[in-house]
Design a protein around this motif. Structure first.
Motif, mmCIF file in Angstrom:
data_model
loop_
_atom_site.group_PDB
_atom_site.id
_atom_site.type_symbol
_atom_site.label_atom_id
_atom_site.label_comp_id
_atom_site.label_asym_id
_atom_site.label_seq_id
_atom_site.Cartn_x
_atom_site.Cartn_y
_atom_site.Cartn_z
ATOM 1 N N LYS A 117 0.829 -1.196 0.000
ATOM 2 C CA LYS A 117 0.000 0.000 0.000
ATOM 3 C C LYS A 117 0.874 1.261 0.000
ATOM 4 O O LYS A 117 1.944 1.291 0.613
ATOM 5 C CB LYS A 117 -0.907 0.017 1.235
ATOM 6 N N LEU A 193 2.244 -1.991 9.708
ATOM 7 C CA LEU A 193 1.181 -2.956 10.009
ATOM 8 C C LEU A 193 1.311 -3.503 11.430
ATOM 9 O O LEU A 193 0.298 -3.755 12.103
ATOM 10 C CB LEU A 193 1.226 -4.124 9.020
ATOM 11 N N ASN A 196 -0.633 -2.108 14.500
ATOM 12 C CA ASN A 196 -2.084 -2.339 14.613
ATOM 13 C C ASN A 196 -2.886 -1.041 14.624
ATOM 14 O O ASN A 196 -4.024 -1.002 15.097
ATOM 15 C CB ASN A 196 -2.419 -3.171 15.864
ATOM 16 N N GLN A 197 -2.272 0.009 14.103
ATOM 17 C CA GLN A 197 -2.980 1.280 13.952
ATOM 18 C C GLN A 197 -3.459 1.415 12.501
ATOM 19 O O GLN A 197 -2.928 0.767 11.594
ATOM 20 C CB GLN A 197 -2.048 2.446 14.299
ATOM 21 N N GLU A 198 -4.442 2.273 12.287
ATOM 22 C CA GLU A 198 -4.951 2.481 10.925
ATOM 23 C C GLU A 198 -3.886 3.156 10.074
ATOM 24 O O GLU A 198 -3.251 4.131 10.500
ATOM 25 C CB GLU A 198 -6.219 3.329 10.962
ATOM 26 N N LEU A 199 -3.687 2.634 8.866
ATOM 27 C CA LEU A 199 -2.681 3.192 7.972
ATOM 28 C C LEU A 199 -3.200 4.454 7.293
ATOM 29 O O LEU A 199 -4.379 4.551 6.955
ATOM 30 C CB LEU A 199 -2.301 2.169 6.895
ATOM 31 N N ASN A 200 -2.310 5.401 7.089
ATOM 32 C CA ASN A 200 -2.634 6.624 6.350
ATOM 33 C C ASN A 200 -2.235 6.397 4.894
ATOM 34 O O ASN A 200 -1.126 6.706 4.478
ATOM 35 C CB ASN A 200 -1.878 7.811 6.944
#
Length: 242
Positions: A117, A193, A196-200
């Protein structure tokens, strides 16, 4: 026979890959076509550690000797002849091929969704430029190699699911630079990854713009990268050129 600059450049990439710990024993293969050809190429001799490879250790594969070499695995790994021979012959832009089971690229290849990503400049370099080969069926012999050619298509690079990475280039500098930066990009992505946080994740438009800007950079960073590698090796491991 006189050693060519092509052989010296390719030998340097093996030595540097070993320094980066992106090698795997005496496995994995890099290759480069003889200028003007898609069927004659240099590839590493079987059984030599990347850190020890010299320009003279590179084997020239040709139309005339390829069948003989396929029956001599002690000279060239048969998977190298099959994978690299098939891609060089069928994919015009793949004049140089770098295949590695490097740590982070291989880890990425094991994910159910192995698409890299676009979350930073390095990952954006590869946006829409990496095909995914999802048909792992064993080692890269003839049938597997044909499937790889079809999967690569017009993309520059290919992530081999459950296997590793292939990068290509029109020059050794381009192909090796892509290998280096894909490993860096995969490391960043997998590290992100692991939080475990949301990716920007960048938009497709920004990712594509960044990829194009990198490809069209006003100076040839890939060549400069390889030149600096050779400068260091010239001082510390000059035998790579022999």
């Amino acid at each position: 026979m006189e050693i060519t600059e092509l052989q010296k450049d390719l030998a340097a990439t093996f030595r540097w890959t070993a320094r980066l710990n992106m090698h795997e024993g005496v496995a994995n293969h890099f290759s480069a076509c003889v200028p003007g050809s898609s069927t004659e190429f240099y590839v590493n001799k079987a059984g030599i550690h990347f850190s020890q490879i010299k320009a003279s250790d590179l084997i020239l594969v040709t139309k005339e000797n390829i069948k003989e070499l396929k029956n001599k695995p002690e000279i060239v790994d048969p998977t190298a002849i099959n994978i690299h021979g098939a891609i060089h012959e069928k994919v015009p832009h793949a004049k140089c091929i770098f295949h590695s089971h490097s740590k982070f690229a291989t880890a990425l290849s094991t994910l159910k969704d192995p698409v890299l990503k676009p979350i930073d400049q390095n990952t954006m370099m590869f946006f829409n430029r990496v095909s995914i080969f999802n048909e792992f069926g064993g080692l890269g012999f003839e049938q597997e190699s044909s499937k790889m050619v079809n999967a690569l298509g017009n993309k520059q690079h290919m992530l081999l699911a459950n296997h590793g990475i292939i990068t290509t280039g029109k020059t050794i500098a381009d192909g090796f630079n892509a290998l280096y930066y894909f490993e860096k990009a995969a490391e960043t992505y997998l590290t992100a990854l692991s939080t475990n946080q949301e990716l920007n994740i960048a938009s497709d438009e920004v990712a594509e713009k960044t990829a194009q800007e990198t490809a069209n950079y006003p100076i040839n960073l890939a060549k400069m990268h390889l030149d600096q590698i050779k400068l260091i090796l010239d001082k510390e491991e000059p035998e790579y050129k022999s």
